[in-house]
Scaffold this active site. Structure first.
Site, PDB file in Angstrom:
ATOM      1  N   LEU A  45       0.857  -1.410  -0.023  1.00  0.00           N
ATOM      2  CA  LEU A  45      -0.131  -0.140   0.136  1.00  0.00           C
ATOM      3  C   LEU A  45       0.882   1.308   0.141  1.00  0.00           C
ATOM      4  CD1 LEU A  45      -3.076  -1.086   2.380  1.00  0.00           C
ATOM      5  CD2 LEU A  45      -3.095  -0.469  -0.148  1.00  0.00           C
ATOM      6  N   CYS A 105      -6.692  -6.430   1.642  1.00  0.00           N
ATOM      7  CA  CYS A 105      -5.205  -6.466   1.079  1.00  0.00           C
ATOM      8  C   CYS A 105      -4.551  -7.171   2.094  1.00  0.00           C
ATOM      9  CB  CYS A 105      -4.620  -5.040   1.478  1.00  0.00           C
ATOM     10  SG  CYS A 105      -2.909  -5.110   0.871  1.00  0.00           S
ATOM     11  N   THR A 111      -6.268 -10.018  -4.361  1.00  0.00           N
ATOM     12  CA  THR A 111      -5.426 -11.197  -4.875  1.00  0.00           C
ATOM     13  C   THR A 111      -5.287 -12.271  -3.903  1.00  0.00           C
ATOM     14  OG1 THR A 111      -3.751  -9.785  -3.573  1.00  0.00           O
ATOM     15  CG2 THR A 111      -3.879  -9.310  -5.877  1.00  0.00           C
TER      16      THR A 111
HETATM   17  C1  LIG Z   1       0.603  -4.395  -8.086  1.00  0.00           C
HETATM   18  C2  LIG Z   1      -0.816  -4.272  -7.596  1.00  0.00           C
HETATM   19  C3  LIG Z   1      -1.340  -3.518  -6.488  1.00  0.00           C
HETATM   20  C4  LIG Z   1      -2.571  -3.687  -5.980  1.00  0.00           C
HETATM   21  N1  LIG Z   1      -3.018  -2.756  -5.055  1.00  0.00           N
HETATM   22  C5  LIG Z   1      -4.337  -2.794  -4.570  1.00  0.00           C
HETATM   23  C6  LIG Z   1      -4.849  -1.744  -3.734  1.00  0.00           C
HETATM   24  O1  LIG Z   1      -3.989  -0.781  -3.437  1.00  0.00           O
HETATM   25  N2  LIG Z   1      -6.092  -1.645  -3.343  1.00  0.00           N
HETATM   26  C7  LIG Z   1      -6.648  -2.882  -3.608  1.00  0.00           C
HETATM   27  O2  LIG Z   1      -7.776  -3.087  -3.206  1.00  0.00           O
HETATM   28  N3  LIG Z   1      -6.241  -3.841  -4.381  1.00  0.00           N
HETATM   29  C8  LIG Z   1      -5.112  -3.832  -4.946  1.00  0.00           C
HETATM   30  N4  LIG Z   1      -4.631  -4.933  -6.003  1.00  0.00           N
HETATM   31  C9  LIG Z   1      -5.644  -5.834  -6.249  1.00  0.00           C
HETATM   32  C10 LIG Z   1      -6.426  -5.680  -7.675  1.00  0.00           C
HETATM   33  O3  LIG Z   1      -7.178  -4.291  -7.658  1.00  0.00           O
HETATM   34  C11 LIG Z   1      -7.195  -6.645  -8.181  1.00  0.00           C
HETATM   35  O4  LIG Z   1      -8.135  -6.867  -7.338  1.00  0.00           O
HETATM   36  C12 LIG Z   1      -6.424  -7.972  -8.262  1.00  0.00           C
HETATM   37  O5  LIG Z   1      -5.092  -7.825  -8.672  1.00  0.00           O
HETATM   38  C13 LIG Z   1      -7.134  -9.085  -9.223  1.00  0.00           C
HETATM   39  O6  LIG Z   1      -7.280  -8.761 -10.421  1.00  0.00           O
HETATM   40  P1  LIG Z   1      -6.108  -8.792 -11.764  1.00  0.00           P
HETATM   41  O7  LIG Z   1      -6.002 -10.337 -11.781  1.00  0.00           O
HETATM   42  O8  LIG Z   1      -6.907  -8.232 -12.925  1.00  0.00           O
HETATM   43  O9  LIG Z   1      -4.984  -8.241 -11.401  1.00  0.00           O
HETATM   44  C14 LIG Z   1      -3.270  -4.789  -6.569  1.00  0.00           C
HETATM   45  C15 LIG Z   1      -3.104  -5.548  -7.617  1.00  0.00           C
HETATM   46  C16 LIG Z   1      -1.702  -5.701  -7.805  1.00  0.00           C
HETATM   47  C17 LIG Z   1      -1.199  -6.472  -8.935  1.00  0.00           C
END
Ligand SMILES: Cc1cc2nc3c(=O)[nH]c(=O)nc-3n(C[C@H](O)[C@H](O)[C@H](O)COP(=O)(O)O)c2cc1C
Length: 309
Positions: free
Chosen positions: A78, A135, A198
């Protein structure tokens, strides 16, 4: 075959109207403005900005990203500007565009979630708040709230009482039964849910025999998690009556349509932005093409239309 102009793309997320169902996922699209040279952001339904805390945060030290089979692990922890700098320097970008700015709210305590929510609530340009109770990369707050239905309901209820903005609660897949957590957020007064954050994972360097990531564990994202995310969206769609923003490994219009059929009203593009910063608009065009080819008048009519007979 229908023409693109025949299709109603707008979607309703509780009180929040999006011009179309395509949004970007928090943490994968900066604060929006950084992607403006590569992507016509005005065409998107929404941008969910990086998670915001009360004070600026540096996040974890390097290495905090590693590529994995069909995905990546991150332990950013974060890193963000803090709410005051966000309001002053980043939010004005959204003042005059039709794209909704959804702010991802974080806290290491209930008081911090409340303080960030209150600061954002009377700001021009904030369309909705996404409460990150999922998170996996911080030692306090985050997922600690989102794995417990009572805490999820309590955080949601507290924030509900303090903001008029649409409240979206972001759920973690790292739980035994995501439907229970989803119902807790709905009972707390959430207008919508977003899922999934994630999946907790790790990577090991066999030469050094050490973990690859500085924080040992990290969050897995990208195409590798898409089947898990689809299953979560489908289960939650069948458990609650509030709308869902679906995400997890979406990198094509076809992927997006799968999430909508499983029960999502809108979708978020995350990790795919790292390999193609303009992909979210391409996904929107592919959704439009699918609607034209399949005589779909309104994208929202597809939500939950998975045939399980
Ligand atoms: C580098 C990175 C940073 C992330 N930062 C946040 C965040 O600050 N807050 C949040 O709720 N999710 C965060 N996520 C999660 C994403 O918003 C998303 O829920 C998750 O990656 C699944 O989607 P995707 O597979 O398309 O990436 C982050 C994901 C990645 C890869």
């Amino acid at each position: 075959m229908k023409k693109p102009s025949d299709i109603n793309l707008s979607v309703q997320m509780g009180p929040l109207t999006l011009q179309n169902p395509v949004t970007t996922a928090s943490g994968t699209f900066g604060y929006g403005i950084e992607y403006a040279p590569y992507c016509d952001i005005t065409r998107l339904g929404g941008v969910t900005v990086k998670g915001i805390n009360l004070e600026p945060r540096k996040g974890h030290c390097q290495p905090r990203i590693v590529e994995t089979a069909s995905g990546m692990l991150n332990c950013i922890g974060l890193q963000n500007t803090g709410v005051d700098v966000f309001i002053k320097e980043k939010l004005p970008f959204f003042h005059n565009i039709p794209t909704a700015c959804i702010v991802n709210v974080n806290g290491s305590s209930l008081d911090e979630y409340i303080a960030v929510t209150e600061k954002l609530s009377d700001q021009k340009g904030v369309a909705a708040l996404e409460v990150n109770v999922s998170c996996p990369n911080v030692s306090k707050g985050g997922i600690a709230f989102g794995v417990d239905p009572l805490m999820t309901e309590r955080v949601t209820k507290e924030l509900r009482g303090r903001t008029h903005l649409p409240l979206i609660v972001k759920l973690s897949p790292n739980v035994t039964d995501i439907s229970t957590i989803a119902r807790a957020a709905e009972n707390g007064g959430a207008d919508a849910l977003s899922l999934i954050n994630t999946l907790l994972g790790m990577a090991i360097d066999t030469k050094t025999r050490k973990p690859v990531l500085s924080n040992i564990t990290g969050g897995l994202s990208g195409p590798a998690i898409k089947p898990v995310a689809l299953r979560c969206v489908w289960q939650v769609y069948n458990a609650v009556s509030i709308p869902i923003i679906g995400m997890g490994g979406i990198s094509s219009g076809q992927d997006a349509i799968e999430f909508i059929l499983a029960g999502a009203t809108a979708i978020s593009v995350g990790t795919a932005n790292f390999s193609d910063p303009g992909i979210s608009v391409k996904i929107l065009d592919q959704i439009i093409e699918y609607c034209c080819q399949n005589s779909i008048d309104s994208i929202s009519s597809l939500t939950g239309k998975l045939d399980v007979s």
